[in-house]
Motif scaffolding. Structure first.
Motif, PDB file in Angstrom:
ATOM      1  N   HIS A   1      -7.738   8.707  -5.626  1.00 21.26           N
ATOM      2  CA  HIS A   1      -7.348   8.577  -7.040  1.00 21.26           C
ATOM      3  C   HIS A   1      -6.540   7.298  -7.233  1.00 21.26           C
ATOM      4  CE1 HIS A   1      -6.805   9.363 -11.514  1.00 21.26           C
ATOM      5  NE2 HIS A   1      -5.489   8.848 -11.040  1.00 21.26           N
ATOM      6  N   ILE A   2      -5.606   7.371  -6.309  1.00 25.03           N
ATOM      7  CA  ILE A   2      -4.493   6.207  -6.368  1.00 25.03           C
ATOM      8  C   ILE A   2      -5.163   4.964  -5.993  1.00 25.03           C
ATOM      9  CG2 ILE A   2      -2.380   5.289  -5.375  1.00 25.03           C
ATOM     10  CD1 ILE A   2      -1.377   8.037  -4.877  1.00 25.03           C
ATOM     11  N   PHE A   3      -6.132   4.815  -5.048  1.00 27.28           N
ATOM     12  CA  PHE A   3      -6.706   3.616  -4.628  1.00 27.28           C
ATOM     13  C   PHE A   3      -8.228   3.447  -5.213  1.00 27.28           C
ATOM     14  CE2 PHE A   3      -3.408   4.342  -1.710  1.00 27.28           C
ATOM     15  CZ  PHE A   3      -2.421   3.219  -1.517  1.00 27.28           C
ATOM     16  N   LYS A   4      -8.430   4.308  -6.061  1.00 32.49           N
ATOM     17  CA  LYS A   4      -9.802   4.314  -6.729  1.00 32.49           C
ATOM     18  C   LYS A   4     -10.968   4.189  -5.502  1.00 32.49           C
ATOM     19  CE  LYS A   4      -7.994   1.878 -10.881  1.00 32.49           C
ATOM     20  NZ  LYS A   4      -6.485   2.220 -10.489  1.00 32.49           N
TER      21      LYS A   4
ATOM     22  N   LEU B   1       0.754  -1.254  -0.089  1.00 32.72           N
ATOM     23  CA  LEU B   1       0.136  -0.035   0.068  1.00 32.72           C
ATOM     24  C   LEU B   1       1.007   1.333   0.117  1.00 32.72           C
ATOM     25  CD1 LEU B   1      -2.994  -0.838   2.505  1.00 32.72           C
ATOM     26  CD2 LEU B   1      -2.977  -1.031   0.009  1.00 32.72           C
ATOM     27  N   TRP B   2       1.874   1.306   0.923  1.00 33.33           N
ATOM     28  CA  TRP B   2       2.644   2.327   0.882  1.00 33.33           C
ATOM     29  C   TRP B   2       3.659   2.708  -0.308  1.00 33.33           C
ATOM     30  CZ3 TRP B   2       3.561   5.719   4.982  1.00 33.33           C
ATOM     31  CH2 TRP B   2       2.863   5.556   6.373  1.00 33.33           C
ATOM     32  N   LYS B   3       3.863   1.638  -1.005  1.00 30.51           N
ATOM     33  CA  LYS B   3       4.626   1.546  -2.296  1.00 30.51           C
ATOM     34  C   LYS B   3       3.706   2.248  -3.478  1.00 30.51           C
ATOM     35  CE  LYS B   3       8.137  -1.992  -0.971  1.00 30.51           C
ATOM     36  NZ  LYS B   3       8.524  -3.343  -1.414  1.00 30.51           N
ATOM     37  N   THR B   4       2.469   1.875  -3.131  1.00 29.84           N
ATOM     38  CA  THR B   4       1.582   2.282  -4.350  1.00 29.84           C
ATOM     39  C   THR B   4       1.459   3.736  -4.196  1.00 29.84           C
ATOM     40  OG1 THR B   4       0.346   0.042  -4.374  1.00 29.84           O
ATOM     41  CG2 THR B   4      -0.883   2.080  -5.179  1.00 29.84           C
ATOM     42  N   SER B   5       1.479   4.351  -2.922  1.00 28.47           N
ATOM     43  CA  SER B   5       1.062   5.739  -2.675  1.00 28.47           C
ATOM     44  C   SER B   5       2.510   6.446  -3.171  1.00 28.47           C
ATOM     45  CB  SER B   5       0.620   6.077  -1.320  1.00 28.47           C
ATOM     46  OG  SER B   5       1.554   5.660  -0.288  1.00 28.47           O
TER      47      SER B   5
ATOM     48  N   LEU C   1       4.961  -0.621  10.641  1.00 26.87           N
ATOM     49  CA  LEU C   1       3.799   0.017  11.842  1.00 26.87           C
ATOM     50  C   LEU C   1       3.505   1.289  11.437  1.00 26.87           C
ATOM     51  CD1 LEU C   1       6.043  -1.414  14.860  1.00 26.87           C
ATOM     52  CD2 LEU C   1       4.355  -2.685  13.785  1.00 26.87           C
ATOM     53  N   GLY C   2       2.353   1.471  11.433  1.00 29.10           N
ATOM     54  CA  GLY C   2       1.565   2.476  10.985  1.00 29.10           C
ATOM     55  C   GLY C   2       1.775   3.858  11.670  1.00 29.10           C
ATOM     56  N   PRO C   3       2.433   4.756  11.279  1.00 31.06           N
ATOM     57  CA  PRO C   3       2.332   6.199  11.904  1.00 31.06           C
ATOM     58  C   PRO C   3       1.160   7.019  11.434  1.00 31.06           C
ATOM     59  CG  PRO C   3       3.801   6.286   9.598  1.00 31.06           C
ATOM     60  CD  PRO C   3       3.231   4.861   9.869  1.00 31.06           C
ATOM     61  N   THR C   4       0.550   6.553  10.417  1.00 36.98           N
ATOM     62  CA  THR C   4      -0.621   7.361   9.896  1.00 36.98           C
ATOM     63  C   THR C   4      -1.541   6.085   9.115  1.00 36.98           C
ATOM     64  OG1 THR C   4      -1.689   9.083   8.875  1.00 36.98           O
ATOM     65  CG2 THR C   4       0.572   8.587   7.916  1.00 36.98           C
ATOM     66  N   HIS C   5      -2.556   6.588   8.588  1.00 41.11           N
ATOM     67  CA  HIS C   5      -3.474   5.539   8.001  1.00 41.11           C
ATOM     68  C   HIS C   5      -4.223   6.118   6.885  1.00 41.11           C
ATOM     69  CE1 HIS C   5      -2.387   3.010  11.560  1.00 41.11           C
ATOM     70  NE2 HIS C   5      -3.058   1.932  10.917  1.00 41.11           N
ATOM     71  N   GLU C   6      -3.656   6.801   6.110  1.00 39.81           N
ATOM     72  CA  GLU C   6      -4.339   7.134   4.608  1.00 39.81           C
ATOM     73  C   GLU C   6      -4.703   5.980   3.592  1.00 39.81           C
ATOM     74  OE1 GLU C   6      -2.931  10.807   6.891  1.00 39.81           O
ATOM     75  OE2 GLU C   6      -1.727   9.034   6.104  1.00 39.81           O
ATOM     76  N   GLU C   7      -3.514   5.361   3.436  1.00 37.41           N
ATOM     77  CA  GLU C   7      -3.389   4.136   2.517  1.00 37.41           C
ATOM     78  C   GLU C   7      -4.477   3.357   2.804  1.00 37.41           C
ATOM     79  OE1 GLU C   7       0.407   6.193   2.013  1.00 37.41           O
ATOM     80  OE2 GLU C   7      -0.576   5.706   3.737  1.00 37.41           O
ATOM     81  N   VAL C   8      -4.253   2.761   4.402  1.00 34.53           N
ATOM     82  CA  VAL C   8      -5.207   1.752   4.724  1.00 34.53           C
ATOM     83  C   VAL C   8      -6.569   2.167   4.575  1.00 34.53           C
ATOM     84  CG1 VAL C   8      -5.712   0.123   6.767  1.00 34.53           C
ATOM     85  CG2 VAL C   8      -3.391   0.969   5.930  1.00 34.53           C
ATOM     86  N   VAL C   9      -7.201   3.263   5.056  1.00 35.45           N
ATOM     87  CA  VAL C   9      -8.583   3.787   5.319  1.00 35.45           C
ATOM     88  C   VAL C   9      -9.194   3.816   3.950  1.00 35.45           C
ATOM     89  CG1 VAL C   9      -8.226   5.971   5.399  1.00 35.45           C
ATOM     90  CG2 VAL C   9     -10.041   4.875   6.461  1.00 35.45           C
ATOM     91  N   THR C  10      -8.283   4.398   3.042  1.00 36.05           N
ATOM     92  CA  THR C  10      -8.707   4.686   1.404  1.00 36.05           C
ATOM     93  C   THR C  10      -9.043   3.193   0.820  1.00 36.05           C
ATOM     94  OG1 THR C  10      -7.491   6.606   1.350  1.00 36.05           O
ATOM     95  CG2 THR C  10      -8.344   6.204  -0.577  1.00 36.05           C
TER      96      THR C  10
END
Length: 480
Positions: free
Chosen positions: A324-327, A131-135, A158-167
């Motif tokens: 947009h990245i994660f549709k 996920l982090w590589k995708t963003s 270990l997540g410092p923040t969760h934009e990728e995960v929640v999207t």
């Protein structure tokens, strides 16, 4: 002479009657086990001697791994009071009183977030590197990101923040309609950041608690409205805590997006440099301004004054950067797929706790925001064997009476049963721990009517109140 003598005999009679009553109760309590008398009450008495704040944890001694420099007031006071204990650089044990305060703070945050439509969830702390590589943030975050591999060689962080995960979560919901937006999802969980030099106790650590909220809207205009509603909720939150907070323009950093604000508590040890105009509402983090001019860029007439602040909250308007990245899309009014507009909004839970102690406390004792103090009231009975020893029974009765008469104080009143210590030493401990109200039950409690010495730690005021006056005072105490 008779009229003058009669009141003296009357007062003496009342004192004798009071003493006999207390003596009878004392004999009665000796005849019964303590547990049987307490079992009749609705709440057990919280005893200071039983609270887990061990003094041997207050000094880390010669352990060089733990003996970090006391770099700020909140760190020193919290360690000296037995509220936190260092585990490793940037990581702490949160002891029971601290956990109680944090739980209250979380309740206040929940109230404010849910008042604007926030829905609470819980997301994994262990996040896939994919996920982090995708963003493209896997490399952007650098060494601050805690990285690890599982037994199969797959990369995680270990997540410092969760934009990728929640999207990604929202993107998996193929049936999301515009009628369900705005969607505000938030969590309050542990976060991890590999700080190069952890310092200031809970103000800058490697492991901490954070509230992170993510919003999904139908349009840019709607997203700005959501952004403003969250900022207003933050302002309301800090007002309820009695903390003066400044909202300043900020850089978007590695989160990204089009707009960002920080919520700062002015403090001399703050690591952020702030510029505030004295003539208008403009305020900004120094890093957002390219010019060295002291003139206000908004009103043009005012002068910018520099100060320092502790960042306790941060808001971002992200636009479509992640959606947009994660549709992450929804069905619009024409039943066609449309990419959601996003925002993200953080609050440092442990940082708010420590920052509040930093800005409110004296050099000798902790002062909490009243709403989130671990306990609201501490009752001090007289020293055993002192002239006022008989008032000890009155003190015990008072603790039970407060819980029974004022239901909101149940579980909020502690009884300092360390009667082998003087009142003075116990008062010093009470001041260091910061109970908002300290009640000294002394000789005055044996008079008719009984009087109680009440110290308000927040204001420094001392009052002598009757029981009714005391109940009236404590009846107005607000608790999260």
């Amino acid at each position: 002479m008779e009229p003058a003598i009669y009141p003296m005999w009357q007062r003496a009679f009342h004192r004798l009657h009071r003493s006999l009553t207390l003596l009878k109760r004392s004999h009665s309590s000796c005849a019964e086990p303590v547990t049987s008398s307490r079992s009749r009450s609705s709440q057990p008495t919280l005893l200071v001697s039983r609270l887990y704040q061990p003094s041997n944890l207050r000094d880390v001694g010669q352990d060089s791994r733990l003996s970090t420099e006391m770099t700020c007031k909140s760190q020193r006071l919290m360690q000296q009071a037995g509220l936190i204990h260092p585990s490793s650089p940037g990581c702490y044990y949160y002891l029971p009183a601290t956990v109680r305060s944090m739980e209250k703070l979380v309740r206040v945050i929940d109230q404010e977030m849910q008042s604007i439509g926030g829905q609470k969830l819980d997301m994994p702390s262990l996040c896939s590197a994919d996920l982090w590589k995708t963003s493209e943030r896997w490399d952007l975050m650098g060494k601050e990101l805690f990285r690890l591999k599982d037994r199969h060689g797959a990369d995680f962080c270990l997540g410092p923040t969760h934009e990728e995960v929640v999207t990604t979560l929202v993107a998996h919901q193929a049936t999301l309609s515009y009628k369900q937006l705005p969607l505000l999802l938030y969590q309050i969980t542990r976060k991890f950041r590999d700080e190069p030099k952890p310092k200031f106790g809970l103000l800058r650590g490697r492991e901490f608690y954070m509230k992170d909220m993510y919003s999904f809207d139908v349009s840019e205009e709607a997203a700005y409205q959501t952004y403003e509603s969250v900022c207003q909720a933050y302002t309301q939150l800090f007002a309820r805590l009695g903390l003066r907070c400044v909202q300043v323009q900020a850089d978007t950093g590695n989160i990204g997006g089009k707009l960002s604000h920080e919520f700062q508590l002015p403090a001399d040890i703050g690591e952020d440099r702030l510029l505030v105009c004295g003539s208008c509402s403009f305020s900004a983090n120094v890093e957002t301004l390219s010019s060295d001019s002291s003139a206000c860029p908004q009103c043009k007439a005012g002068t910018l004054v520099e100060s320092k602040g502790i960042e306790v909250g941060h808001t971002f308007y992200l636009g479509k950067k992640y959606s947009h990245i994660f549709k992450a899309s929804f069905s619009n009014a024409q039943n066609k797929p449309s990419i959601a507009e996003m925002g993200c909004f953080g609050l440092g839970v442990t940082r708010i706790l420590a920052a509040a102690i930093e800005v409110m406390s004296t050099e000798e004792g902790i002062r909490w925001p009243g709403l989130i103090a671990p306990y609201q009231v501490c009752v001090l009975p007289p020293k055993k064997g002192s002239k006022a020893d008989e008032a000890g029974v009155v003190a015990e009765e008072l603790v039970q009476s407060l819980g029974n008469t004022l239901p909101h104080l149940r579980g909020e009143v502690v009884f300092d049963d360390r009667t082998q210590m003087t009142i003075g030493k116990r008062l010093k401990d009470a001041s260091r721990l910061g109970y908002p109200y300290v009640i000294v039950v002394g000789q005055g409690a044996l008079e008719e009517p009984p009087r109680f010495e009440v110290m308000c730690q927040q204001t420094g005021e001392t009052m002598f109140l009757s029981k009714d006056g005391l109940l009236d005072l404590l009846g107005r105490v607000e608790i999260a």
